[in-house]
Design a protein around this motif. Structure first.
Motif, short mmCIF file in Angstrom:
data_model
loop_
_atom_site.label_atom_id
_atom_site.label_comp_id
_atom_site.label_asym_id
_atom_site.label_seq_id
_atom_site.Cartn_x
_atom_site.Cartn_y
_atom_site.Cartn_z
N ALA A 1 0.83 -1.21 0.00
CA ALA A 1 0.00 0.00 0.00
C ALA A 1 0.86 1.25 0.00
CB ALA A 1 -0.93 0.01 1.22
N ALA A 2 1.96 1.22 0.73
CA ALA A 2 2.84 2.40 0.78
C ALA A 2 3.45 2.65 -0.59
CB ALA A 2 3.95 2.19 1.82
N THR A 3 3.87 1.59 -1.24
CA THR A 3 4.44 1.75 -2.58
C THR A 3 3.41 2.30 -3.55
OG1 THR A 3 5.94 -0.09 -2.20
CG2 THR A 3 5.56 0.54 -4.49
N ALA A 4 2.18 1.79 -3.45
CA ALA A 4 1.13 2.29 -4.34
C ALA A 4 0.87 3.76 -4.11
CB ALA A 4 -0.15 1.48 -4.11
N ALA B 1 -8.34 0.81 -6.48
CA ALA B 1 -8.39 -0.63 -6.70
C ALA B 1 -8.04 -0.97 -8.15
CB ALA B 1 -9.79 -1.16 -6.35
N GLN B 2 -8.55 -0.18 -9.09
CA GLN B 2 -8.24 -0.43 -10.50
C GLN B 2 -6.76 -0.20 -10.79
OE1 GLN B 2 -11.25 2.42 -11.63
NE2 GLN B 2 -12.39 0.85 -12.75
N LEU C 1 -4.14 -2.96 -12.14
CA LEU C 1 -3.35 -2.77 -13.36
C LEU C 1 -1.86 -2.86 -13.06
CD1 LEU C 1 -3.29 -2.21 -16.35
CD2 LEU C 1 -3.61 0.23 -15.87
N THR C 2 -1.44 -2.32 -11.93
CA THR C 2 -0.04 -2.44 -11.53
C THR C 2 0.33 -3.90 -11.35
OG1 THR C 2 -0.01 -0.26 -10.48
CG2 THR C 2 1.67 -1.84 -9.77
N GLY C 3 -0.58 -4.66 -10.75
CA GLY C 3 -0.33 -6.09 -10.59
C GLY C 3 -0.19 -6.80 -11.92
N ARG C 4 -1.00 -6.38 -12.89
CA ARG C 4 -0.90 -7.02 -14.21
C ARG C 4 0.43 -6.69 -14.86
NH1 ARG C 4 -0.59 -11.06 -17.02
NH2 ARG C 4 -1.01 -10.84 -19.26
N MET C 5 0.93 -5.46 -14.68
CA MET C 5 2.23 -5.12 -15.23
C MET C 5 3.32 -5.98 -14.58
SD MET C 5 1.75 -2.77 -17.53
CE MET C 5 0.21 -3.68 -17.91
N GLU C 6 3.21 -6.21 -13.29
CA GLU C 6 4.20 -7.04 -12.61
C GLU C 6 4.13 -8.49 -13.09
OE1 GLU C 6 3.25 -6.23 -8.56
OE2 GLU C 6 4.36 -4.33 -8.52
N GLU C 7 2.92 -8.95 -13.42
CA GLU C 7 2.79 -10.29 -13.99
C GLU C 7 3.47 -10.38 -15.34
OE1 GLU C 7 -1.35 -11.11 -14.19
OE2 GLU C 7 -1.59 -11.36 -12.01
N LEU C 8 3.32 -9.33 -16.13
CA LEU C 8 3.96 -9.33 -17.45
C LEU C 8 5.48 -9.37 -17.32
CD1 LEU C 8 1.80 -6.75 -19.47
CD2 LEU C 8 1.91 -9.23 -19.77
N THR D 1 -3.40 -3.68 -22.73
CA THR D 1 -3.81 -3.92 -21.35
C THR D 1 -4.10 -2.62 -20.62
OG1 THR D 1 -2.53 -5.98 -21.25
CG2 THR D 1 -3.10 -4.93 -19.15
N VAL D 2 -3.22 -1.64 -20.77
CA VAL D 2 -3.40 -0.37 -20.05
C VAL D 2 -4.60 0.40 -20.58
CG1 VAL D 2 -2.35 1.86 -19.50
CG2 VAL D 2 -0.96 -0.23 -19.41
N THR D 3 -4.72 0.53 -21.90
CA THR D 3 -5.83 1.33 -22.42
C THR D 3 -7.18 0.64 -22.20
OG1 THR D 3 -5.43 0.41 -24.64
CG2 THR D 3 -4.43 2.54 -24.13
N GLU D 4 -7.23 -0.68 -22.22
CA GLU D 4 -8.47 -1.37 -21.91
C GLU D 4 -8.90 -1.11 -20.47
OE1 GLU D 4 -8.00 -5.46 -22.96
OE2 GLU D 4 -7.71 -4.99 -25.08
N ALA D 5 -7.93 -1.10 -19.56
CA ALA D 5 -8.26 -0.80 -18.16
C ALA D 5 -8.79 0.62 -18.02
CB ALA D 5 -7.02 -1.00 -17.29
N MET D 6 -8.23 1.55 -18.77
CA MET D 6 -8.71 2.93 -18.71
C MET D 6 -10.11 3.05 -19.30
SD MET D 6 -5.33 5.23 -19.47
CE MET D 6 -4.27 5.70 -18.08
N GLU D 7 -10.39 2.28 -20.32
CA GLU D 7 -11.74 2.29 -20.90
C GLU D 7 -12.75 1.75 -19.90
OE1 GLU D 7 -11.36 0.14 -24.52
OE2 GLU D 7 -10.07 1.66 -25.44
N GLU D 8 -12.39 0.71 -19.19
CA GLU D 8 -13.29 0.16 -18.19
C GLU D 8 -13.55 1.17 -17.08
OE1 GLU D 8 -11.76 -3.52 -16.76
OE2 GLU D 8 -11.88 -4.51 -18.71
#
Length: 333
Positions: free
Chosen positions: A15-18, A78-79, A83-90, A310-317
């Motif tokens: 949470a602090a990093t976020a 939360a979003q 999305l940050t988690g998805r980047m770390e997965e990539l 991935t990033v732009t789809e998250a922004m659209e949502e």
């Protein structure tokens, strides 16, 4: 716009990093004929043998920028965490390092991952060279000559390396480049001391700054110069219209410049970068994705396109009514 998948590319926080990231993102503010995507082109031949310094480089802060918010919702905590988690997965799914910076110009929302990290530019530096060529001409009280315009077209639309050598000298070589990027407000972009323009290092943050100069009008270039540069970006050769265009749907306006090369200084692994603009009836994005370390060209392109989508789809949502928005692009490759 319709896209064909790449083919025959064997060618070769807590949470602090976020919270900290959110503060940095608040400081970042990250909108031309449509480029139809096609197959992928061969590597930049003049860059294949480029040697880059592998020394660690310091991080630098974003300069404060603001973007126009025109309604709609931005990424919530939360979003953003998702999305940050998805980047770390990539990061775990791909062998290459990458960085991304995106701004939704409809809402002012931004997202970045590793936006201060420095990457070799390859041919992405050609867009900066064009901006500096235009800036120098304006300072001299003139427009580009017919010869300069012809060369600029070859440099951006077809990524010609030989003409780029001449235009790099025209802007003052490394000294001219250094003073020019400071005038543009860059904080993390430096030329290679040997004068190899493809070995310039840059950040995703600086590349979005350049896009804002060209598409939002923040910076020293005149409206005429900006329109000229956008016209070239929006008419790149079809075989080079990959990357940022992964965030587009049919009918969108797309302007971009890509860069790609294997690097001897990184054991022959590939640098693959894409920067540009996507706009449609209900979306408008500035996007910069830089990567280094892919095993081959196709893998690098697939990575930067997946990050873009991935990033732009998250922004659209996030702009929707709270429910997921089906992607018109289909699954990322």
């Amino acid at each position: 716009m319709p896209r064909r998948p790449p083919a025959d590319i064997i060618r070769t926080w807590s949470a602090a990093t976020a919270a900290i990231c959110l503060v940095v993102l608040t400081a970042l503010a990250v909108p031309g004929a449509t480029s139809a995507a096609g197959g992928l082109s061969a590597p930049d031949p003049a860059l294949v043998r480029t040697l880059l310094s592998e020394s660690a480089l310091p991080l630098v802060p974003f300069a404060p920028l603001t973007g126009p918010a025109t309604g709609g919702r931005t990424l919530g905590p939360a979003q953003r965490d998702e999305l940050t988690g998805r980047m770390e997965e990539l990061v775990g799914e791909h062998p290459a390092d990458f960085a991304v910076a995106v701004q939704d110009l409809r809402t002012g929302a931004t997202f970045s991952h590793g936006a201060h990290e420095r990457f070799p530019t390859a041919s992405v530096s050609k867009l900066t060279i064009l901006a500096l060529l235009l800036l120098r001409a304006e300072e001299e009280g003139r427009g580009l000559s017919a010869s300069e315009r012809d060369r600029a077209e070859e440099m951006i639309r077809y990524s010609d390396n030989e003409v780029t050598d001449g235009l790099y000298a025209r802007i003052g070589f490394t000294d001219g480049f250094t003073s020019g990027v400071r005038a543009l407000g860059f904080t993390g972009t430096d030329p290679d001391p040997r004068g190899v323009w493809g070995s310039t290092t840059t950040t995703a943050a600086d590349q979005v700054r350049l896009l804002r100069i060209l598409y939002v009008g923040e910076g020293p270039l005149s409206p005429e110069s900006r329109a000229y540069a956008r016209g070239l970006m929006e008419s790149v050769a079809p075989e080079q219209a990959w990357g940022v265009s992964a965030s587009a749907v049919p009918g969108d306006t797309v302007g971009l410049k890509n860069g790609w090369t294997p690097r001897e200084g990184n054991r022959g692994l590939w640098t693959v970068n894409t920067v540009g603009y996507v706009s449609g009836p209900d979306h408008e994005y500035l996007i910069a994705v830089l990567s280094d370390g892919s095993h081959d060209y196709a893998t690098g392109v697939a990575l930067v396109e997946e990050v873009c989508g991935t990033v732009t789809e998250a922004m659209e949502e996030a702009r929707g009514d709270g429910g997921p928005v089906p992607s018109p692009r289909g699954p990322a490759r």
